[in-house]
Design an enzyme around this catalytic site. Structure first.
Site, mmCIF file in Angstrom:
data_model
loop_
_atom_site.group_PDB
_atom_site.id
_atom_site.type_symbol
_atom_site.label_atom_id
_atom_site.label_comp_id
_atom_site.label_asym_id
_atom_site.label_seq_id
_atom_site.Cartn_x
_atom_site.Cartn_y
_atom_site.Cartn_z
ATOM 1 N N SER A 72 30.519 48.056 49.064
ATOM 2 C CA SER A 72 29.775 49.277 49.395
ATOM 3 C C SER A 72 29.485 49.337 50.890
ATOM 4 C CB SER A 72 28.440 49.297 48.656
ATOM 5 O OG SER A 72 28.622 49.230 47.276
HETATM 6 N N1 SAH Z 1 28.240 44.440 46.466
HETATM 7 C C1 SAH Z 1 29.537 43.760 46.462
HETATM 8 C C2 SAH Z 1 30.659 44.662 46.087
HETATM 9 C C3 SAH Z 1 30.590 45.134 44.712
HETATM 10 S S1 SAH Z 1 32.054 45.978 44.236
HETATM 11 C C4 SAH Z 1 29.789 43.134 47.825
HETATM 12 O O1 SAH Z 1 28.863 42.985 48.590
HETATM 13 O O2 SAH Z 1 30.917 42.751 48.114
HETATM 14 C C5 SAH Z 1 31.789 45.930 42.522
HETATM 15 C C6 SAH Z 1 32.137 44.600 41.924
HETATM 16 O O3 SAH Z 1 31.771 44.643 40.547
HETATM 17 C C7 SAH Z 1 33.622 44.284 41.948
HETATM 18 O O4 SAH Z 1 33.810 43.024 42.534
HETATM 19 C C8 SAH Z 1 34.014 44.260 40.472
HETATM 20 O O5 SAH Z 1 35.020 43.331 40.186
HETATM 21 C C9 SAH Z 1 32.699 43.879 39.819
HETATM 22 N N2 SAH Z 1 32.584 44.244 38.404
HETATM 23 C C10 SAH Z 1 33.031 45.348 37.783
HETATM 24 N N3 SAH Z 1 32.700 45.323 36.475
HETATM 25 C C11 SAH Z 1 31.983 44.172 36.280
HETATM 26 C C12 SAH Z 1 31.352 43.586 35.149
HETATM 27 N N4 SAH Z 1 31.389 44.161 33.930
HETATM 28 N N5 SAH Z 1 30.713 42.406 35.319
HETATM 29 C C13 SAH Z 1 30.671 41.804 36.536
HETATM 30 N N6 SAH Z 1 31.246 42.308 37.640
HETATM 31 C C14 SAH Z 1 31.898 43.484 37.511
#
Ligand code: SAH
Length: 227
Positions: A72
């Site tokens: 993000s």
């Molecule tokens: N805030 C993070 C970025 C998040 S992007 C940063 O600082 O880098 C969203 C993330 O959620 C992705 O890595 C994706 O793989 C993960 N994600 C998606 N669905 C998920 C789930 N059900 N459980 C855990 N992680 C999940």
């Protein structure tokens, strides 16, 4: 210093200057929490993204992080963390570790941080990056929509991927007075804050957002088409 041309990126002092500019931008966009601004000043976002994107790390934009996911923008991380009222000693659950950047911000704020990531390659890379910075966090590979019952209740839960509705397991794992920040919606998404009050929960809309979808297991629903 002849190696500069062979290695990706700028001298450390340039990243520091870029980071300061980002902190000023966040402040001008209304982020007031001094400890949070200080955390942005201390955590090197450029070392959490791929080396080819390093020079853009302090722009206030989302960036691709591999496996079809994105980190993000700094503003969205700041809004989420501020809305969650994260501070020293708070038990925090992060759903979607991604690069580990937000994990590092939360740890820098002194939170007792638990973070779940669904994609193995991201889970591993984030673990390595956080270890390199000496960040202490409990990391788990798994489906974060189920929460982490063994470590519940949490004072704050921050969900980094968009769901159709707030995952019930996460609401159940909120402490009384605890807050969950979660993006909801498919094409049109908003970031919400849920606050648990006893058996009740109240909901406040924060802002319009665009997150990657929360990965939901097929057997637990139809899941969403890939973007
Ligand atoms: N805030 C993070 C970025 C998040 S992007 C940063 O600082 O880098 C969203 C993330 O959620 C992705 O890595 C994706 O793989 C993960 N994600 C998606 N669905 C998920 C789930 N059900 N459980 C855990 N992680 C999940």
């Amino acid at each position: 210093m002849g190696l500069r041309g062979l290695t990706a990126g700028k001298p450390a002092a340039d990243y520091r200057r870029d980071r300061r500019r980002l902190v000023r931008q966040l402040r001008s966009r209304g982020v007031q929490d001094v400890a949070l601004l200080d955390a942005f000043d201390r955590v090197p976002r450029h070392l959490f993204v791929s080396s080819v994107l390093r020079d853009r790390a302090y722009e206030d934009v989302p960036l691709p992080i591999g496996a079809g996911q994105t980190i993000s923008s700094p503003t969205i991380h700041a809004l989420s963390i501020e809305a969650a009222a994260v501070g020293p000693g708070r038990r925090v659950l992060e759903v979607g570790t991604g690069t580990g950047f937000q994990t590092a911000l939360l740890a820098t704020l002194g939170a007792d941080i638990h973070s779940i990531e669904r994609i193995a390659s991201l889970h591993e890379a984030a673990g390595a990056a956080l270890a390199r910075f000496g960040v202490e966090a409990r990391l788990m590979l798994g489906d974060g929509s189920l929460g982490w019952p063994e470590h519940a209740p949490f004072d704050a839960i921050i969900v980094g991927a968009a769901a159709a509705r707030p995952p019930a397991a996460l609401l159940e794992q909120l402490a009384d007075g605890g807050r969950m920040i979660v993006p909801l919606g498919t094409r049109r998404q908003h970031l919400y804050r849920y606050t648990r009050r006893g058996d009740d929960v109240d909901r406040v809309k924060i802002t319009r957002v665009r997150f990657v979808p929360l990965i939901v297991e097929r057997r637990r629903g139809r899941g969403w088409p890939r973007p």
